[in-house]
Write an enzyme that holds these catalytic residues in place. Sequence first.
Site, PDB file in Angstrom:
ATOM      1  N   PHE A 145       0.869  -1.310  -0.034  1.00 51.71           N
ATOM      2  CA  PHE A 145      -0.012   0.267   0.018  1.00 51.71           C
ATOM      3  C   PHE A 145       1.121   1.303  -0.001  1.00 51.71           C
ATOM      4  O   PHE A 145       1.743   1.410   0.859  1.00 51.71           O
ATOM      5  CB  PHE A 145      -0.918   0.011   1.315  1.00 51.71           C
ATOM      6  CG  PHE A 145      -2.205  -1.135   1.210  1.00 51.71           C
ATOM      7  CD1 PHE A 145      -2.333  -1.723   0.068  1.00 51.71           C
ATOM      8  CD2 PHE A 145      -2.605  -1.273   2.570  1.00 51.71           C
ATOM      9  CE1 PHE A 145      -3.183  -2.892   0.134  1.00 51.71           C
ATOM     10  CE2 PHE A 145      -3.817  -2.087   2.126  1.00 51.71           C
ATOM     11  CZ  PHE A 145      -3.895  -2.887   1.163  1.00 51.71           C
ATOM     12  N   GLU A 146       0.607   2.210  -1.142  1.00 51.59           N
ATOM     13  CA  GLU A 146       1.563   3.368  -1.162  1.00 51.59           C
ATOM     14  C   GLU A 146       0.512   4.321  -1.528  1.00 51.59           C
ATOM     15  O   GLU A 146      -0.402   4.210  -2.186  1.00 51.59           O
ATOM     16  CB  GLU A 146       2.907   3.101  -2.140  1.00 51.59           C
ATOM     17  CG  GLU A 146       3.606   1.944  -1.774  1.00 51.59           C
ATOM     18  CD  GLU A 146       4.804   1.677  -2.915  1.00 51.59           C
ATOM     19  OE1 GLU A 146       5.599   2.681  -3.120  1.00 51.59           O
ATOM     20  OE2 GLU A 146       4.933   0.618  -3.469  1.00 51.59           O
TER      21      GLU A 146
END
Length: 572
Positions: free
Chosen positions: A363-364
Amino acid sequence: MDRRQRQGRVKKRGGFLRRLLGLFIIATAIYWVVFYVMPNRQHVDPDWKGIDKPIFIKGELTSYSASGTGESLLLPLPFLQEYVDSSIRYEAESKSVILSTGSELLYMQENTTKASLNNQPLQLRLAPEQKGKVTYLPAETLKGLYGFEIQQDTVTGAVQVMLAGDTVTVGKIKGDKGDKSIPLRSEATIHAPIAADMPPGTLVKIWNETEDWLYVQMSNGFTGFARSKDIIPNGQKKVEAQPLTPTRAERSWSGKPVNLIWEAVYERKPNTNSIGKLPGVNVVSPTWFSIVDGEGNVRSQADSAYVQWAHKQGMEVWGLLSNSFEADMTTAALSTYEKRMRIIDQMLQYSDLYDLDGINIDFENVHTKDGDNVTQFMRELKPMAQAKNLIVSIDVTPKSNSEMWSLFLDRRSLGTTADFLIVMAYDEHWASSPTAGSVASLPWVKNSITRIIEEDNVPPEKIILGVPLYTRIWSETQVDGKSTVSSKAVSMNTVTEIISENKLKPKFDQQSGQNYVEYKEDGIPRKIWIEDKVSLQARVQLAKGFRLGGIASWNRSFANQEAWQALSEIHQ
């Protein structure tokens, strides 16, 4: 008045003063005897008298009260969050409570006995309730989940809680039946008031010791001090710690370094016939899965043939799930238990369908305010994945002040939840960096790992060092008299070709710990901090020096044969 009369009056006055002084001395002596020699016989009520069902932890009164009695006992959520599990989650919109351990995920809602355990229906005997602004949860259900013990006195209503793993010495008041009671005093002195009288044979928990006094608690909740000589040790009371089932990471990877490569999958499926041997690699992580909307739906590009190929090579497959780098969509998709569980359920189904060995979360570009939801997602995923014997890892950036790329990550909590934290120790100088420099200089990498270990207390064996297999060619140009830089990422083979074609001789850059070249192309200065055998071996040695859980390389398509040889040294 003659002299004789004056002398008589003086004598009378002196006698009065002597009598007054004598009375003062007697009064002082009586006060000293009463207050400094004789024990205090005054009885006082405990400071919690009048509080309904006060809760005690380790002999100390908390600021919380229970509700109900016996099997209908309810404990307040704030008490549980403070003393039992700070990660217990309450979602106001659905009036739901989510509790997770390493192997169990319990979901409850107020005013209903319908619940779920590991996403399977569970019927509670007692429903959570809201009283005033506080939610109360059924104690019997929580005892099974957390392993604590509760003792409630039916007369005083006092509730004593001992947590899993707690141990306390038990004592018995000396004497035979019919002997005098021993006073339980409010302070460690015989001159302190008496909180309770303890008949011979009374059992007490001994919580502390100060010189000749013990701080004890009776079964009715009363606490205070009793002299050591009045109490006989009578064994120990121990609440067994929760039995921990070793995770597959602990069983399979303990002491065995991970050597992972990411397989970047875009539109086409990788052709396994053209990949060749990957010596030393024991995990592949294809970028197959992504959240595609705010409802938590997941798109799959998984390929059974790739999994079969990897397993034949002796490699595990940890499917990567991304948030598509969409911040607002991530906010919506992680906002509720229902949506998070939709993501998790799909990933577990895909894991079954494609025979995956693990799930890698990437998750970025996430709003800082959504950091708690990212952590909660991992807490909910972990027990569900463990039930299917899956490894769970999450990719984290080095610590920085970046709002969207770093600050949302609670590395301390994630380190206690996930099997592995993969630290993406690259992009020190990113694609649009205002200055040219190494993708990941060795001092910067070392500092990144050190900070997570020391500041976030993440065990080194749970950290996997992310390694770049790409580098950037930096171009410096002059625009309106000002120097500007730009870059493009290239593979290891491309850099090798550039060095050969331009007859360059790399020089070792002590500051970055890498080989370095610079040259001109079309009159434009170019700079490359090279990823090669030298830099990769240095990263491997860094990982071994920290005793990390292994290394992970981004990505396979950037590497050459020299890379696999260097990375395989993680096992030497």
